[in-house]
Structures are given as C-alpha cells and as structure tokens.
Scaffold this motif. Structure first.
Motif, PDB file in Angstrom:
ATOM      1  N   ARG A  75       1.761   6.188   1.530  1.00  0.00           N
ATOM      2  CA  ARG A  75       0.775   7.190   1.112  1.00  0.00           C
ATOM      3  C   ARG A  75      -0.644   6.679   1.323  1.00  0.00           C
ATOM      4  O   ARG A  75      -1.535   7.419   1.710  1.00  0.00           O
ATOM      5  CB  ARG A  75       0.994   7.551  -0.362  1.00  0.00           C
ATOM      6  N   LEU A  76      -0.860   5.404   1.064  1.00  0.00           N
ATOM      7  CA  LEU A  76      -2.208   4.855   1.229  1.00  0.00           C
ATOM      8  C   LEU A  76      -2.549   4.528   2.672  1.00  0.00           C
ATOM      9  O   LEU A  76      -3.711   4.560   3.055  1.00  0.00           O
ATOM     10  CB  LEU A  76      -2.377   3.605   0.366  1.00  0.00           C
TER      11      LEU A  76
ATOM     12  N   PHE B  34      -1.058  -0.998   3.991  1.00  0.00           N
ATOM     13  CA  PHE B  34       0.320  -0.778   3.548  1.00  0.00           C
ATOM     14  C   PHE B  34       0.844  -1.993   2.785  1.00  0.00           C
ATOM     15  O   PHE B  34       1.395  -1.867   1.701  1.00  0.00           O
ATOM     16  CB  PHE B  34       1.233  -0.474   4.734  1.00  0.00           C
ATOM     17  N   LEU B  35       0.669  -3.180   3.361  1.00  0.00           N
ATOM     18  CA  LEU B  35       1.182  -4.393   2.726  1.00  0.00           C
ATOM     19  C   LEU B  35       0.492  -4.677   1.395  1.00  0.00           C
ATOM     20  O   LEU B  35       1.141  -5.108   0.439  1.00  0.00           O
ATOM     21  CB  LEU B  35       1.044  -5.583   3.674  1.00  0.00           C
ATOM     22  N   ALA B  36      -0.807  -4.415   1.318  1.00  0.00           N
ATOM     23  CA  ALA B  36      -1.523  -4.632   0.063  1.00  0.00           C
ATOM     24  C   ALA B  36      -0.997  -3.701  -1.028  1.00  0.00           C
ATOM     25  O   ALA B  36      -0.747  -4.133  -2.158  1.00  0.00           O
ATOM     26  CB  ALA B  36      -3.020  -4.422   0.270  1.00  0.00           C
ATOM     27  N   ALA B  37      -0.797  -2.433  -0.696  1.00  0.00           N
ATOM     28  CA  ALA B  37      -0.282  -1.478  -1.685  1.00  0.00           C
ATOM     29  C   ALA B  37       1.151  -1.814  -2.063  1.00  0.00           C
ATOM     30  O   ALA B  37       1.526  -1.770  -3.245  1.00  0.00           O
ATOM     31  CB  ALA B  37      -0.362  -0.059  -1.126  1.00  0.00           C
ATOM     32  N   PHE B  38       1.964  -2.164  -1.077  1.00  0.00           N
ATOM     33  CA  PHE B  38       3.362  -2.512  -1.332  1.00  0.00           C
ATOM     34  C   PHE B  38       3.455  -3.737  -2.246  1.00  0.00           C
ATOM     35  O   PHE B  38       4.180  -3.743  -3.237  1.00  0.00           O
ATOM     36  CB  PHE B  38       4.088  -2.776  -0.011  1.00  0.00           C
ATOM     37  N   MET B  39       2.695  -4.770  -1.927  1.00  0.00           N
ATOM     38  CA  MET B  39       2.741  -5.997  -2.720  1.00  0.00           C
ATOM     39  C   MET B  39       2.186  -5.780  -4.125  1.00  0.00           C
ATOM     40  O   MET B  39       2.705  -6.348  -5.093  1.00  0.00           O
ATOM     41  CB  MET B  39       1.989  -7.126  -2.014  1.00  0.00           C
TER      42      MET B  39
ATOM     43  N   THR C 256      -4.838   8.875   7.023  1.00  0.00           N
ATOM     44  CA  THR C 256      -5.762   7.871   6.501  1.00  0.00           C
ATOM     45  C   THR C 256      -6.334   6.999   7.609  1.00  0.00           C
ATOM     46  O   THR C 256      -7.189   6.176   7.347  1.00  0.00           O
ATOM     47  CB  THR C 256      -5.066   6.951   5.476  1.00  0.00           C
ATOM     48  N   ARG C 257      -5.847   7.171   8.823  1.00  0.00           N
ATOM     49  CA  ARG C 257      -6.328   6.356   9.947  1.00  0.00           C
ATOM     50  C   ARG C 257      -7.204   7.200  10.854  1.00  0.00           C
ATOM     51  O   ARG C 257      -6.879   8.345  11.161  1.00  0.00           O
ATOM     52  CB  ARG C 257      -5.152   5.807  10.740  1.00  0.00           C
TER      53      ARG C 257
ATOM     54  N   LEU D 162       9.746   3.184  -4.337  1.00  0.00           N
ATOM     55  CA  LEU D 162       8.432   3.638  -4.791  1.00  0.00           C
ATOM     56  C   LEU D 162       7.306   2.811  -4.174  1.00  0.00           C
ATOM     57  O   LEU D 162       6.273   3.349  -3.790  1.00  0.00           O
ATOM     58  CB  LEU D 162       8.336   3.573  -6.314  1.00  0.00           C
ATOM     59  N   ALA D 163       7.510   1.514  -4.062  1.00  0.00           N
ATOM     60  CA  ALA D 163       6.495   0.654  -3.459  1.00  0.00           C
ATOM     61  C   ALA D 163       6.292   1.015  -1.988  1.00  0.00           C
ATOM     62  O   ALA D 163       5.166   1.049  -1.502  1.00  0.00           O
ATOM     63  CB  ALA D 163       6.889  -0.815  -3.601  1.00  0.00           C
ATOM     64  N   VAL D 164       7.379   1.304  -1.290  1.00  0.00           N
ATOM     65  CA  VAL D 164       7.279   1.720   0.118  1.00  0.00           C
ATOM     66  C   VAL D 164       6.525   3.042   0.218  1.00  0.00           C
ATOM     67  O   VAL D 164       5.634   3.201   1.060  1.00  0.00           O
ATOM     68  CB  VAL D 164       8.678   1.823   0.761  1.00  0.00           C
ATOM     69  N   SER D 165       6.864   3.993  -0.652  1.00  0.00           N
ATOM     70  CA  SER D 165       6.195   5.299  -0.586  1.00  0.00           C
ATOM     71  C   SER D 165       4.716   5.191  -0.946  1.00  0.00           C
ATOM     72  O   SER D 165       3.881   5.880  -0.361  1.00  0.00           O
ATOM     73  CB  SER D 165       6.904   6.319  -1.475  1.00  0.00           C
ATOM     74  N   GLU D 166       4.360   4.323  -1.887  1.00  0.00           N
ATOM     75  CA  GLU D 166       2.950   4.134  -2.222  1.00  0.00           C
ATOM     76  C   GLU D 166       2.195   3.500  -1.057  1.00  0.00           C
ATOM     77  O   GLU D 166       1.069   3.894  -0.754  1.00  0.00           O
ATOM     78  CB  GLU D 166       2.815   3.284  -3.474  1.00  0.00           C
ATOM     79  N   GLY D 167       2.813   2.526  -0.410  1.00  0.00           N
ATOM     80  CA  GLY D 167       2.188   1.926   0.765  1.00  0.00           C
ATOM     81  C   GLY D 167       1.998   2.936   1.874  1.00  0.00           C
ATOM     82  O   GLY D 167       0.937   3.002   2.501  1.00  0.00           O
TER      83      GLY D 167
END
Length: 104
Positions: free
Chosen positions: A75-76, A21-26, A81-82, A68-73
């Motif tokens: 989503r990934l 999540f943090l990688a996608a958000f950042m 996904t776990r 959008l960054a939160v939603s992308e994080g």
C-alpha cells in the motif's frame, strides 16, 4: 541522496519503491514481534517460560501479521505512489480529486 530513499536502500542500490516497501514491511514485523514478546512476558508458560510463550504467540499471530505486513508495504510502495517516466503520478490521470492534496 535521492529524496525519500533510505540510506540502506541507497547503499544496496535498491529502487525507491523497494526501499519504501521494505521499511513498511519491517516496521510492521518489528511491531508484531514486540507485541508477541510483551504477551510472552505477561503470560509466560509454566513449562518453557517466556521463550516458549514467545514462540507460541509469534507462531499464532504470524498467520495474520505476515500478510498484513506485506499488504502495508504494498500500500505504501505500490502502484499510485511511484512517479511515471514524465514525473507525474498515476493518480494525476486517474482519481485526480483524491490526489489534489498530495500533488498540487
């Protein structure tokens, strides 16, 4: 190192999903900030120059880019996904036809 976990996430003892999540958000946030800087360089204000333009573009786009960054994080790294306790993925039980290529 656990497969799929970042080095920083492992050093901070973060769960794999949170590291993802943090990688996608950042990544989204850095893209947004670089775009704001590019716009500031291209359209700098007479009063305040590039710095004032950057602040203005960043503030305007923050309204859409942060959610959008939160939603992308999410989503990934979100549900689906776990792996579950038995090692299977939730999509193994639901929507199997959508996940066949992911988990043969």
């Amino acid at each position: 190192m656990e497969a799929g976990n970042s080095i920083l996430g492992q050093k901070a003892a973060l769960p794999r999903w949170l590291s993802i999540f943090l990688a996608a958000f950042m990544a989204s946030m850095v893209t947004y900030l670089v775009t704001s800087m590019q716009l500031a360089l291209a359209f700098s204000m007479e009063a305040g120059g590039v710095a004032a333009s950057f602040v203005k573009f960043a503030a305007i786009f923050a309204v859409t880019q942060i959610p959008l960054a939160v939603s992308e994080g999410y989503r990934l790294a979100g549900p689906g996904t776990r792996p579950q306790g038995d090692g299977s993925f939730p999509c193994d039980q639901q929507k199997r036809h959508h996940c066949d290529h992911l988990h043969p």
